[in-house]
Design a protein around this motif. Structure first.
Motif, PDB file in Angstrom:
ATOM      1  N   ASN A 120       0.877  -1.226  -0.147  1.00  0.00           N
ATOM      2  CA  ASN A 120       0.116   0.061   0.046  1.00  0.00           C
ATOM      3  C   ASN A 120       1.034   1.145   0.001  1.00  0.00           C
ATOM      4  OD1 ASN A 120      -1.226  -2.288   1.699  1.00  0.00           O
ATOM      5  ND2 ASN A 120      -2.936  -1.256   1.322  1.00  0.00           N
ATOM      6  N   ALA A 142       1.107   5.478   0.013  1.00  0.00           N
ATOM      7  CA  ALA A 142       0.449   6.732   0.114  1.00  0.00           C
ATOM      8  C   ALA A 142       0.297   7.710  -1.137  1.00  0.00           C
ATOM      9  CB  ALA A 142       1.065   7.719   1.572  1.00  0.00           C
ATOM     10  N   PHE A 175      -5.154  -3.031  10.915  1.00  0.00           N
ATOM     11  CA  PHE A 175      -4.492  -1.750  11.332  1.00  0.00           C
ATOM     12  C   PHE A 175      -4.843  -1.152  12.856  1.00  0.00           C
ATOM     13  CE2 PHE A 175      -2.976  -2.040   7.284  1.00  0.00           C
ATOM     14  CZ  PHE A 175      -2.255  -0.843   6.891  1.00  0.00           C
ATOM     15  N   THR A 189       6.158   6.916   4.295  1.00  0.00           N
ATOM     16  CA  THR A 189       5.143   6.123   4.228  1.00  0.00           C
ATOM     17  C   THR A 189       4.855   5.881   2.682  1.00  0.00           C
ATOM     18  OG1 THR A 189       4.247   6.717   6.148  1.00  0.00           O
ATOM     19  CG2 THR A 189       2.829   5.430   4.601  1.00  0.00           C
ATOM     20  N   TYR A 227       2.120   1.367   3.844  1.00  0.00           N
ATOM     21  CA  TYR A 227       1.500   1.457   5.233  1.00  0.00           C
ATOM     22  C   TYR A 227       1.765   0.225   6.029  1.00  0.00           C
ATOM     23  CZ  TYR A 227      -1.402   5.336   3.731  1.00  0.00           C
ATOM     24  OH  TYR A 227      -1.996   6.644   3.138  1.00  0.00           O
ATOM     25  N   GLU A 228       1.643  -1.043   5.122  1.00  0.00           N
ATOM     26  CA  GLU A 228       1.501  -2.121   5.848  1.00  0.00           C
ATOM     27  C   GLU A 228       2.951  -2.520   6.404  1.00  0.00           C
ATOM     28  OE1 GLU A 228      -0.056  -4.995   3.244  1.00  0.00           O
ATOM     29  OE2 GLU A 228      -1.630  -3.984   2.999  1.00  0.00           O
ATOM     30  N   CYS A 261       0.014   6.072   9.706  1.00  0.00           N
ATOM     31  CA  CYS A 261      -0.598   4.823   8.864  1.00  0.00           C
ATOM     32  C   CYS A 261      -1.904   4.485   9.075  1.00  0.00           C
ATOM     33  CB  CYS A 261       0.148   3.847   9.136  1.00  0.00           C
ATOM     34  SG  CYS A 261       2.043   4.147   8.529  1.00  0.00           S
ATOM     35  N   TYR A 300      -4.860   5.561   6.546  1.00  0.00           N
ATOM     36  CA  TYR A 300      -5.255   4.378   5.884  1.00  0.00           C
ATOM     37  C   TYR A 300      -6.843   4.297   6.185  1.00  0.00           C
ATOM     38  CZ  TYR A 300      -5.801  -0.533   4.372  1.00  0.00           C
ATOM     39  OH  TYR A 300      -5.938  -1.289   3.559  1.00  0.00           O
ATOM     40  N   GLU A 332      -8.393   6.679   3.591  1.00  0.00           N
ATOM     41  CA  GLU A 332      -8.452   6.324   2.381  1.00  0.00           C
ATOM     42  C   GLU A 332      -9.482   5.124   1.940  1.00  0.00           C
ATOM     43  OE1 GLU A 332      -4.285   5.722   1.173  1.00  0.00           O
ATOM     44  OE2 GLU A 332      -3.725   7.664   1.835  1.00  0.00           O
ATOM     45  N   GLU A 333      -9.444   4.282   3.014  1.00  0.00           N
ATOM     46  CA  GLU A 333     -10.009   2.921   2.488  1.00  0.00           C
ATOM     47  C   GLU A 333     -11.798   2.776   3.106  1.00  0.00           C
ATOM     48  OE1 GLU A 333      -8.455   0.820   0.889  1.00  0.00           O
ATOM     49  OE2 GLU A 333      -6.956   2.136   0.820  1.00  0.00           O
TER      50      GLU A 333
END
Length: 399
Positions: free
Chosen positions: A3, A5, A215, A269, A274-275, A318, A322, A325-326
């Motif tokens: 993932n 950014a 997360f 990032t 992210y992960e 993160c 995240y 965004e998700e």
């Protein structure tokens, strides 16, 4: 674990960016005073450690029950400032209730009601910040805005004692002024045009995103450690390392260590994803707690705790980004509220009692070995959880 950014834009300081930074700075200045000295105020009016602990437990449980409501209210509001403004104004007024009485039961009620309105401020600020900078397109991201919070908090933990001079009763009207100042800057954020007419989504749409909860799980594990550090490490530090004045220095250097990482968190990032950054950070957290178990040398302790900047900022950056965004835009504030509930509420509700019992049985220093093991196991669970999601066909973008 790929993932990435979004790419950065050229940064320009705008009135909107300044307003967002000011809100963060004022809020965390408030936290630096209220969070650091409230327990000392309780002690000064004669409350026992057991009574203080009960206040924390009852208020935390009340927050646990009410936290999701604030997120849903913010998501349904047409103006992103509405709920946040209401919370700041209510806190500014409610905090004066501490002047009414010093009797235990009324104070317990006051503290509980205040916590219900105070705790949701963080996710509501984060939601407003992310929503605003997405439209503003100034090149600022969440990390740059949060620099204001790090500066506000680190300044107050050093100067708060000098400002109050053991007259802790003054903290309440100062805190009210800080809330009203933050409210002023919230109203200067032009968030009215950010939201159009949107059909509300079911809460199940949030629950379907398994990777977001992955997360949040890492954030919860990290928050257990942070709760143990701030609640129990001062006792170990003052007993075996140095006086309380040096613990203030430790807190200040720890907070200041965040600054470079808030500046470069977006760039780092984007480079590693992210992960991967979440996995690295929680592993470094485990290393930090493990080293603290052995150290009694003040300079080395100060150096090791500089790891806080990398770990805390990376995990916070993160998770918050995240989620933004998700999760569908109609549920973003609710998602931020749930993340805050895991990090700030559940960790205190469970960790406070559990780690207190562990400290009494095994000693405070050995508790940090437990926190180290917990963080390391969290890293392993996070790694394999993502692999399972990958094998089950969950995409990197939508879990």
């Amino acid at each position: 674990m790929n993932n990435i950014a979004p790419a950065p834009k050229k940064r320009t300081v705008t009135k909107m960016s300044f307003n967002l930074i000011a809100i963060q700075a004022l809020y965390y200045t408030f936290v630096g005073m209220h969070g650091s000295f409230l327990v000392l105020y309780y002690g000064s009016i004669g409350f026992s450690a057991t009574q203080i602990g009960l206040i924390t437990s009852v208020s935390t449980f009340a927050v646990l029950l009410t936290q999701p409501v604030w997120g849903q209210a913010s998501d349904r509001a047409k103006d992103g400032r509405t709920v946040l403004s209401f919370l700041f104004l209510t806190c500014a007024v409610l905090i004066f209730a501490f002047y009414i009485t010093t009797d235990y039961m009324p104070v317990l009620v006051i503290a509980t009601v205040f916590a219900i309105f105070f705790n949701p401020l963080v996710p509501m600020m984060d939601s407003l910040t992310l929503e605003t900078i997405a439209v503003e397109k100034s090149g600022f991201d969440y990390g740059h805005v949060r620099i204001g919070g790090a500066l506000g908090y680190s300044t107050m933990v050093i100067l708060g004692g000098q400002i109050l001079k053991n007259s802790f009763i003054h903290m309440f009207y100062i805190s009210s002024i800080l809330c009203l100042a933050a409210l002023f800057f919230v109203r200067r954020v032009n968030a009215v045009k950010l939201r159009g007419k949107r059909e509300p989504l079911s809460f199940r749409a949030l629950l379907r995103n398994k990777k977001v909860f992955c997360f949040m799980f890492v954030n919860l594990i990290h928050s257990f450690g942070m709760m143990g550090f701030y609640q129990f490490y001062p006792l170990h530090f003052t007993a075996h390392v140095a006086g309380s004045e040096w613990f203030g220095v430790l807190l200040c250097t720890t907070a200041m260590s965040e600054l470079p990482f808030w500046i470069f968190s977006g760039k780092i990032t984007r480079r590693f994803g992210y992960e991967r950054m979440m996995l690295i950070s929680i592993t470094v957290v485990s290393f930090r707690w493990f080293i603290l178990y052995f150290l009694t040398n003040l300079p080395l302790i100060l150096i090791v705790n500089l790891l806080h900047g990398f770990c805390f900022v990376t995990i916070c950056y993160c998770v918050i980004n995240y989620i933004n965004e998700e999760i569908p835009s109609e549920l973003r504030a609710t998602g931020q509220a749930m993340n805050n509930m895991a990090a700030m509420v559940i960790s205190r509700l469970i960790g406070g009692a559990a780690f207190g019992a562990l400290s009494d049985v095994f000693g405070i220093d050995r508790m940090f070995l437990f926190l180290s093991a917990l963080s390391f196991m969290g890293a392993i669970v996070f790694f394999f959880w993502l692999r399972v999601l990958g094998r089950s066909g969950v995409s990197a973008a939508k879990a």
